[in-house]
Design an enzyme around this catalytic site. Sequence first.
Site, PDB file in Angstrom:
ATOM      1  N   GLU A 184       0.081  -0.721  -4.750  1.00  0.00           N
ATOM      2  CA  GLU A 184      -0.989   0.276  -4.867  1.00  0.00           C
ATOM      3  C   GLU A 184      -0.357   1.655  -4.779  1.00  0.00           C
ATOM      4  O   GLU A 184       0.598   1.867  -4.025  1.00  0.00           O
ATOM      5  CB  GLU A 184      -1.989   0.085  -3.725  1.00  0.00           C
ATOM      6  CG  GLU A 184      -3.232   0.956  -3.812  1.00  0.00           C
ATOM      7  CD  GLU A 184      -3.165   2.289  -3.072  1.00  0.00           C
ATOM      8  OE1 GLU A 184      -4.145   3.045  -3.159  1.00  0.00           O
ATOM      9  OE2 GLU A 184      -2.130   2.596  -2.424  1.00  0.00           O
ATOM     10  N   GLU A 216      -4.822   4.107  -8.137  1.00  0.00           N
ATOM     11  CA  GLU A 216      -6.007   4.792  -7.600  1.00  0.00           C
ATOM     12  C   GLU A 216      -6.019   6.222  -8.099  1.00  0.00           C
ATOM     13  O   GLU A 216      -5.079   6.985  -7.825  1.00  0.00           O
ATOM     14  CB  GLU A 216      -6.018   4.764  -6.064  1.00  0.00           C
ATOM     15  CG  GLU A 216      -7.310   5.404  -5.556  1.00  0.00           C
ATOM     16  CD  GLU A 216      -7.319   5.733  -4.072  1.00  0.00           C
ATOM     17  OE1 GLU A 216      -6.590   5.105  -3.280  1.00  0.00           O
ATOM     18  OE2 GLU A 216      -8.077   6.661  -3.721  1.00  0.00           O
ATOM     19  N   ASP A 273      -1.357   6.238  -5.626  1.00  0.00           N
ATOM     20  CA  ASP A 273      -2.384   7.259  -5.871  1.00  0.00           C
ATOM     21  C   ASP A 273      -1.872   8.266  -6.893  1.00  0.00           C
ATOM     22  O   ASP A 273      -0.725   8.715  -6.786  1.00  0.00           O
ATOM     23  CB  ASP A 273      -2.687   8.016  -4.560  1.00  0.00           C
ATOM     24  CG  ASP A 273      -2.965   7.071  -3.417  1.00  0.00           C
ATOM     25  OD1 ASP A 273      -4.076   6.544  -3.357  1.00  0.00           O
ATOM     26  OD2 ASP A 273      -2.043   6.832  -2.597  1.00  0.00           O
ATOM     27  N   HIS A 328      -0.647  10.897  -2.342  1.00  0.00           N
ATOM     28  CA  HIS A 328      -1.926  10.556  -1.742  1.00  0.00           C
ATOM     29  C   HIS A 328      -2.785  11.777  -1.434  1.00  0.00           C
ATOM     30  O   HIS A 328      -3.943  11.861  -1.853  1.00  0.00           O
ATOM     31  CB  HIS A 328      -1.716   9.751  -0.455  1.00  0.00           C
ATOM     32  CG  HIS A 328      -3.012   9.429   0.226  1.00  0.00           C
ATOM     33  ND1 HIS A 328      -3.587  10.257   1.158  1.00  0.00           N
ATOM     34  CD2 HIS A 328      -3.861   8.375   0.079  1.00  0.00           C
ATOM     35  CE1 HIS A 328      -4.731   9.733   1.565  1.00  0.00           C
ATOM     36  NE2 HIS A 328      -4.923   8.592   0.926  1.00  0.00           N
ATOM     37  N   HIS A 349       0.829  -1.212   0.000  1.00  0.00           N
ATOM     38  CA  HIS A 349       0.000   0.000   0.000  1.00  0.00           C
ATOM     39  C   HIS A 349       0.864   1.263   0.000  1.00  0.00           C
ATOM     40  O   HIS A 349       1.577   1.510   0.970  1.00  0.00           O
ATOM     41  CB  HIS A 349      -0.895  -0.023   1.236  1.00  0.00           C
ATOM     42  CG  HIS A 349      -1.846   1.112   1.320  1.00  0.00           C
ATOM     43  ND1 HIS A 349      -1.849   2.000   2.365  1.00  0.00           N
ATOM     44  CD2 HIS A 349      -2.817   1.507   0.473  1.00  0.00           C
ATOM     45  CE1 HIS A 349      -2.799   2.896   2.168  1.00  0.00           C
ATOM     46  NE2 HIS A 349      -3.397   2.618   1.031  1.00  0.00           N
TER      47      HIS A 349
HETATM   48  O1  G3P Z   1      -6.901   2.011  -2.628  1.00  0.00           O
HETATM   49  C1  G3P Z   1      -6.982   1.546  -1.321  1.00  0.00           C
HETATM   50  C2  G3P Z   1      -6.631   2.598  -0.333  1.00  0.00           C
HETATM   51  O2  G3P Z   1      -5.392   3.150  -0.701  1.00  0.00           O
HETATM   52  C3  G3P Z   1      -7.661   3.663  -0.198  1.00  0.00           C
HETATM   53  O3  G3P Z   1      -7.377   4.568   0.830  1.00  0.00           O
HETATM   54  O4  G3P Z   1      -6.768   6.770   1.629  1.00  0.00           O
HETATM   55  O5  G3P Z   1      -5.042   5.011   1.469  1.00  0.00           O
HETATM   56  O6  G3P Z   1      -5.933   6.066  -0.590  1.00  0.00           O
HETATM   57  P1  G3P Z   1      -6.223   5.652   0.824  1.00  0.00           P
HETATM   58 CA    CA Z   2      -4.800   4.793  -2.185  1.00  0.00          CA
END
Ligand code: G3P
Ligand code: CA
Length: 246
Positions: free
Chosen positions: A33, A107, A35, A48, A6
């Site tokens: 993952e 994302e 952003d 993020h 993550h």
């Molecule tokens: O995509 C899963 C997760 O990353 C969503 O929450 O706030 O960490 O982007 P966040």
């Molecule tokens: Ca995310």
Amino acid sequence: MKIWAHRGCSYRYPENTLSAFREALNYEITGIELDIQLSRDGQIVVMHDETVDRTTDHSGWLKDYTLAELKAMHIRGDDNEHVPTIREVLELIHDACVSRGILLNIELKNSEVRYDGMEQMILDLVREYGMEPYIIYSSFNPESVAMLKKMRPDLHVGALAEYASRCLEIAEAAGADALHPFIKRIDIPDLKTRTDKPVRAWNVTHFEPFYPDGGDIEVQDTAALEAAGITDIFTNAPELYVPRHG
Ligand code: G3P
Ligand code: CA
């Protein structure tokens, strides 16, 4: 249980940086993952928050900075790190995706700032790198999820929301391929029989700290999560779940 890094290995390296992604490739993970957002001059960058305050030595909205200005910032916790472009990340992970089948969950961070046109831009870039088979898209913005599936029904898109029930609702409405709920909000008791789509659960700051904050990390009971219908988890510390690669 499939394990995703993550924001990269974000417990031990600054989140959403090349070093966090490079480290993730050292483990037997399912995927990474991250952003994405757009700089003022329309470049796709990896961060993020919608503002740069928490993760850099500057302040203000990311959308108000050019790529050159973002690149001049220092990342909190490691002065040698800089805000990556998605292009840099695709170049870094390309070979591992192709040779090991590692996936990338992109994302689109487009709920607070809409970033019109980002969907088409990221699809074009992924195609340019020949990485379409390795990408899963997601967004907290249901309109963006629906748009991605409408533009390209063959894409793999995850419905992202806090509650599993909301993810299911979005997935059914938009034709999304997976549910991405918060790990503590699995509010469908019979989830396993309600959907055959992958259920990828994510964690948040107060359960999993980010570098350089440190602190205890809650190791999940993966057997119990699997019994509850969760197929994958996004974790800041994949090293707690999977061995090193090679
Ligand atoms: O995509 C899963 C997760 O990353 C969503 O929450 O706030 O960490 O982007 P966040
Ligand atoms: Ca995310």
